[in-house]
Design a protein around this motif. Structure first.
Motif, PDB file in Angstrom:
ATOM      1  N   ASP A  16      69.257 -15.953 100.822  1.00  0.00           N
ATOM      2  CA  ASP A  16      70.045 -16.942 100.089  1.00  0.00           C
ATOM      3  C   ASP A  16      71.459 -16.916 100.644  1.00  0.00           C
ATOM      4  O   ASP A  16      71.911 -15.894 101.169  1.00  0.00           O
ATOM      5  CB  ASP A  16      70.072 -16.605  98.595  1.00  0.00           C
ATOM      6  CG  ASP A  16      71.031 -17.508  97.838  1.00  0.00           C
ATOM      7  OD1 ASP A  16      70.673 -18.672  97.589  1.00  0.00           O
ATOM      8  OD2 ASP A  16      72.154 -17.052  97.519  1.00  0.00           O
ATOM      9  N   SER A  17      72.166 -18.059 100.526  1.00  0.00           N
ATOM     10  CA  SER A  17      73.582 -18.100 100.916  1.00  0.00           C
ATOM     11  C   SER A  17      74.349 -18.920  99.890  1.00  0.00           C
ATOM     12  O   SER A  17      74.883 -19.990 100.202  1.00  0.00           O
ATOM     13  CB  SER A  17      73.749 -18.689 102.324  1.00  0.00           C
ATOM     14  OG  SER A  17      75.105 -18.631 102.742  1.00  0.00           O
ATOM     15  N   SER A  18      74.386 -18.407  98.655  1.00  0.00           N
ATOM     16  CA  SER A  18      75.032 -19.123  97.552  1.00  0.00           C
ATOM     17  C   SER A  18      75.934 -18.230  96.711  1.00  0.00           C
ATOM     18  O   SER A  18      76.735 -18.745  95.932  1.00  0.00           O
ATOM     19  CB  SER A  18      73.971 -19.729  96.616  1.00  0.00           C
ATOM     20  OG  SER A  18      72.936 -20.360  97.301  1.00  0.00           O
ATOM     21  N   LEU A  19      75.795 -16.924  96.825  1.00  0.00           N
ATOM     22  CA  LEU A  19      76.485 -15.991  95.937  1.00  0.00           C
ATOM     23  C   LEU A  19      77.573 -15.244  96.706  1.00  0.00           C
ATOM     24  O   LEU A  19      77.504 -15.114  97.928  1.00  0.00           O
ATOM     25  CB  LEU A  19      75.492 -15.023  95.298  1.00  0.00           C
ATOM     26  CG  LEU A  19      74.377 -15.711  94.502  1.00  0.00           C
ATOM     27  CD1 LEU A  19      73.384 -14.684  93.973  1.00  0.00           C
ATOM     28  CD2 LEU A  19      74.956 -16.540  93.352  1.00  0.00           C
ATOM     29  N   MET A  20      78.555 -14.719  95.977  1.00  0.00           N
ATOM     30  CA  MET A  20      79.810 -14.324  96.622  1.00  0.00           C
ATOM     31  C   MET A  20      80.294 -12.937  96.229  1.00  0.00           C
ATOM     32  O   MET A  20      81.484 -12.710  96.035  1.00  0.00           O
ATOM     33  CB  MET A  20      80.884 -15.375  96.270  1.00  0.00           C
ATOM     34  CG  MET A  20      80.553 -16.767  96.792  1.00  0.00           C
ATOM     35  SD  MET A  20      81.592 -18.094  96.108  1.00  0.00           S
ATOM     36  CE  MET A  20      80.628 -18.531  94.634  1.00  0.00           C
ATOM     37  N   ALA A  21      79.397 -11.969  96.128  1.00  0.00           N
ATOM     38  CA  ALA A  21      79.780 -10.647  95.640  1.00  0.00           C
ATOM     39  C   ALA A  21      80.298  -9.704  96.723  1.00  0.00           C
ATOM     40  O   ALA A  21      80.686  -8.570  96.419  1.00  0.00           O
ATOM     41  CB  ALA A  21      78.596  -9.982  94.927  1.00  0.00           C
ATOM     42  N   ASP A  22      80.311 -10.143  97.990  1.00  0.00           N
ATOM     43  CA  ASP A  22      80.744  -9.253  99.070  1.00  0.00           C
ATOM     44  C   ASP A  22      81.155 -10.114 100.252  1.00  0.00           C
ATOM     45  O   ASP A  22      80.942 -11.335 100.262  1.00  0.00           O
ATOM     46  CB  ASP A  22      79.598  -8.306  99.469  1.00  0.00           C
ATOM     47  CG  ASP A  22      80.096  -7.001 100.088  1.00  0.00           C
ATOM     48  OD1 ASP A  22      81.116  -7.034 100.813  1.00  0.00           O
ATOM     49  OD2 ASP A  22      79.461  -5.954  99.872  1.00  0.00           O
ATOM     50  N   ASP A  23      81.741  -9.459 101.266  1.00  0.00           N
ATOM     51  CA  ASP A  23      82.032 -10.138 102.532  1.00  0.00           C
ATOM     52  C   ASP A  23      80.846 -10.055 103.476  1.00  0.00           C
ATOM     53  O   ASP A  23      80.685 -10.916 104.346  1.00  0.00           O
ATOM     54  CB  ASP A  23      83.246  -9.499 103.212  1.00  0.00           C
ATOM     55  CG  ASP A  23      84.504  -9.615 102.374  1.00  0.00           C
ATOM     56  OD1 ASP A  23      84.885 -10.747 102.039  1.00  0.00           O
ATOM     57  OD2 ASP A  23      85.104  -8.564 102.051  1.00  0.00           O
ATOM     58  N   ASP A  24      80.052  -9.002 103.327  1.00  0.00           N
ATOM     59  CA  ASP A  24      78.959  -8.717 104.251  1.00  0.00           C
ATOM     60  C   ASP A  24      77.609  -8.862 103.553  1.00  0.00           C
ATOM     61  O   ASP A  24      77.536  -8.884 102.321  1.00  0.00           O
ATOM     62  CB  ASP A  24      79.118  -7.295 104.806  1.00  0.00           C
ATOM     63  CG  ASP A  24      80.389  -7.146 105.630  1.00  0.00           C
ATOM     64  OD1 ASP A  24      80.538  -7.902 106.603  1.00  0.00           O
ATOM     65  OD2 ASP A  24      81.222  -6.284 105.287  1.00  0.00           O
ATOM     66  N   PRO A  25      76.525  -8.962 104.321  1.00  0.00           N
ATOM     67  CA  PRO A  25      75.205  -9.146 103.719  1.00  0.00           C
ATOM     68  C   PRO A  25      74.834  -8.013 102.771  1.00  0.00           C
ATOM     69  O   PRO A  25      75.200  -6.850 102.971  1.00  0.00           O
ATOM     70  CB  PRO A  25      74.266  -9.169 104.934  1.00  0.00           C
ATOM     71  CG  PRO A  25      75.126  -9.608 106.075  1.00  0.00           C
ATOM     72  CD  PRO A  25      76.468  -8.996 105.799  1.00  0.00           C
ATOM     73  N   TYR A  26      74.087  -8.376 101.723  1.00  0.00           N
ATOM     74  CA  TYR A  26      73.602  -7.393 100.774  1.00  0.00           C
ATOM     75  C   TYR A  26      72.266  -7.852 100.208  1.00  0.00           C
ATOM     76  O   TYR A  26      71.881  -9.013 100.378  1.00  0.00           O
ATOM     77  CB  TYR A  26      74.613  -7.142  99.657  1.00  0.00           C
ATOM     78  CG  TYR A  26      75.019  -8.358  98.842  1.00  0.00           C
ATOM     79  CD1 TYR A  26      74.340  -8.722  97.682  1.00  0.00           C
ATOM     80  CD2 TYR A  26      76.114  -9.132  99.213  1.00  0.00           C
ATOM     81  CE1 TYR A  26      74.729  -9.824  96.919  1.00  0.00           C
ATOM     82  CE2 TYR A  26      76.521 -10.239  98.463  1.00  0.00           C
ATOM     83  CZ  TYR A  26      75.828 -10.578  97.322  1.00  0.00           C
ATOM     84  OH  TYR A  26      76.205 -11.664  96.569  1.00  0.00           O
ATOM     85  N   GLU A  27      71.566  -6.925  99.570  1.00  0.00           N
ATOM     86  CA  GLU A  27      70.295  -7.265  98.944  1.00  0.00           C
ATOM     87  C   GLU A  27      70.527  -7.695  97.504  1.00  0.00           C
ATOM     88  O   GLU A  27      71.324  -7.092  96.787  1.00  0.00           O
ATOM     89  CB  GLU A  27      69.336  -6.065  98.969  1.00  0.00           C
ATOM     90  CG  GLU A  27      67.955  -6.384  98.390  1.00  0.00           C
ATOM     91  CD  GLU A  27      67.000  -5.212  98.441  1.00  0.00           C
ATOM     92  OE1 GLU A  27      65.797  -5.397  98.140  1.00  0.00           O
ATOM     93  OE2 GLU A  27      67.443  -4.092  98.801  1.00  0.00           O
TER      94      GLU A  27
ATOM     95  N   VAL B 141      65.406  -9.952  98.926  1.00  0.00           N
ATOM     96  CA  VAL B 141      66.094 -11.170  99.367  1.00  0.00           C
ATOM     97  C   VAL B 141      67.489 -10.778  99.849  1.00  0.00           C
ATOM     98  O   VAL B 141      68.248 -10.120  99.138  1.00  0.00           O
ATOM     99  CB  VAL B 141      66.199 -12.201  98.227  1.00  0.00           C
ATOM    100  CG1 VAL B 141      66.990 -13.429  98.689  1.00  0.00           C
ATOM    101  CG2 VAL B 141      64.813 -12.615  97.759  1.00  0.00           C
ATOM    102  N   VAL B 142      67.809 -11.190 101.064  1.00  0.00           N
ATOM    103  CA  VAL B 142      69.118 -10.908 101.655  1.00  0.00           C
ATOM    104  C   VAL B 142      70.102 -11.999 101.232  1.00  0.00           C
ATOM    105  O   VAL B 142      69.782 -13.190 101.277  1.00  0.00           O
ATOM    106  CB  VAL B 142      69.019 -10.856 103.199  1.00  0.00           C
ATOM    107  CG1 VAL B 142      70.398 -10.627 103.816  1.00  0.00           C
ATOM    108  CG2 VAL B 142      68.040  -9.772 103.635  1.00  0.00           C
ATOM    109  N   GLU B 143      71.282 -11.587 100.839  1.00  0.00           N
ATOM    110  CA  GLU B 143      72.360 -12.542 100.561  1.00  0.00           C
ATOM    111  C   GLU B 143      73.301 -12.590 101.765  1.00  0.00           C
ATOM    112  O   GLU B 143      73.825 -11.557 102.198  1.00  0.00           O
ATOM    113  CB  GLU B 143      73.141 -12.144  99.308  1.00  0.00           C
ATOM    114  CG  GLU B 143      74.256 -13.111  98.942  1.00  0.00           C
ATOM    115  CD  GLU B 143      73.749 -14.503  98.609  1.00  0.00           C
ATOM    116  OE1 GLU B 143      74.399 -15.480  99.012  1.00  0.00           O
ATOM    117  OE2 GLU B 143      72.677 -14.620  97.957  1.00  0.00           O
ATOM    118  N   ILE B 144      73.509 -13.791 102.298  1.00  0.00           N
ATOM    119  CA  ILE B 144      74.526 -14.037 103.327  1.00  0.00           C
ATOM    120  C   ILE B 144      75.662 -14.741 102.601  1.00  0.00           C
ATOM    121  O   ILE B 144      75.633 -15.958 102.419  1.00  0.00           O
ATOM    122  CB  ILE B 144      73.986 -14.903 104.482  1.00  0.00           C
ATOM    123  CG1 ILE B 144      72.721 -14.287 105.082  1.00  0.00           C
ATOM    124  CG2 ILE B 144      75.055 -15.097 105.552  1.00  0.00           C
ATOM    125  CD1 ILE B 144      72.930 -12.964 105.775  1.00  0.00           C
TER     126      ILE B 144
END
Length: 308
Positions: free
Chosen positions: A183-194, A204-207
């Protein structure tokens, strides 16, 4: 009515601890997936993305007069060709998040992204506001979008950016049911996270995007509201340059969100041109699509071939 609108009739200050924890913990940032190094020993990943909204934003709001639609048409007619030429000159891949209606209006554009080696990913059906939808409608539109993009491009999408980055209480469930990698919609970090769902890892990886790295936040224009471009385009260069420089110094991810109908104007695309020139002056930079980054960081973190 969406489920979130039905959760409670009480005011937030009246919630007990289990209730506010329930909302907070629905979708959270899990472990960081920031890799120690990028492919080839690169120290920084650069992920450029374009939301090819075109006419879908006015259509979503029931605005069907030619004037507003022409602003979106500009993105496809003038902005996209300029963007593709710029990316080709610099040899940079990108991710194009495309509403299904945009793709159906211009199937050659959707195919053209894939044929040039870019990624095409899900961005809703008609740029709908999914937080206003019932679950069955949000799910149906997401699956229809995935099927449409696969049929038009020949590639099944592996990622999603929700329209306007809206994220309902069921969006993550739908993302997992679709079998998407990221997913690329959430904003909890600068770098990828699960992503976690009530403390449970989802695969699911967050970009993560961010409004400060989004051209529309600075350059949008709506004649009937207070939305006006308040930032001269070139003032974005030092802001985004500083974001890149910090990502490079930290060995992390520099992600950028743009729109053909916004950045694609002649006086604005120079911003991206100059930014890419600045990035080119740094060794060991990995340009990648969002899918490539998600798949790479997941492999490094788990040893498995794919996420989700």
């Amino acid at each position: 009515m969406s489920q979130s609108a039905q959760t409670t009739s009480r005011r937030p200050w009246q919630w007990d601890e289990p209730e506010w924890r329930h909302h907070v913990e629905r979708v959270r940032a899990g472990r960081s997936l920031k890799p120690a190094a990028c492919p080839g020993g690169a120290r920084c990943a650069v992920a450029l993305s374009f939301d090819s909204d075109h006419e879908t934003i006015p259509l979503r709001d029931g605005e069907v007069m030619p004037g507003k639609l022409s602003q979106g048409e500009y993105g496809a007619r003038a902005g996209v060709p300029r963007i593709l030429r710029l990316l080709e000159r610099h040899g940079v891949p990108a991710t194009f998040f495309m509403p299904a209606v945009s793709a159906l209006l211009r199937p050659d554009e959707a195919r053209g992204y894939a044929d040039r080696g870019h990624e095409v990913a899900i961005h809703g059906w008609i740029h709908e506001r999914n937080m206003e939808l019932e679950y069955k409608h949000e799910r149906d539109l997401a699956f229809r979008c995935a099927d449409t993009l696969e049929r038009l491009t020949g590639q099944r999408p592996v990622g999603i950016r929700t329209p306007s980055w809206d994220f309902s209480e069921r969006t993550l469930d739908i993302t997992r049911e679709l079998g998407l990698v990221y997913d690329s919609s959430l904003m909890a970090d600068d770098d990828p996270y699960e992503l976690l769902a009530y403390h449970e890892p989802t695969g699911v990886v967050e970009i993560p995007p961010e409004w400060i790295r989004d051209d529309a936040a600075y350059l949008n224009m709506d004649r009937y509201s207070a939305v006006r471009p308040y930032t001269p385009p070139r003032q974005l260069i030092p802001l985004w340059r500083d974001e890149f420089d910090a990502a490079y110094a930290e060995g992390g991810l520099f992600q950028l969100t743009m729109h053909p109908h916004v950045i694609g104007h002649r006086s604005r695309l120079v911003v991206l041109e100059e930014l890419l020139g600045h990035i080119a002056g740094h060794p060991d930079v990995w340009y990648a699509t969002h899918a490539q980054i998600a798949q790479y960081v997941w492999r490094r973190a788990t040893g498995n071939g794919t996420a989700a």
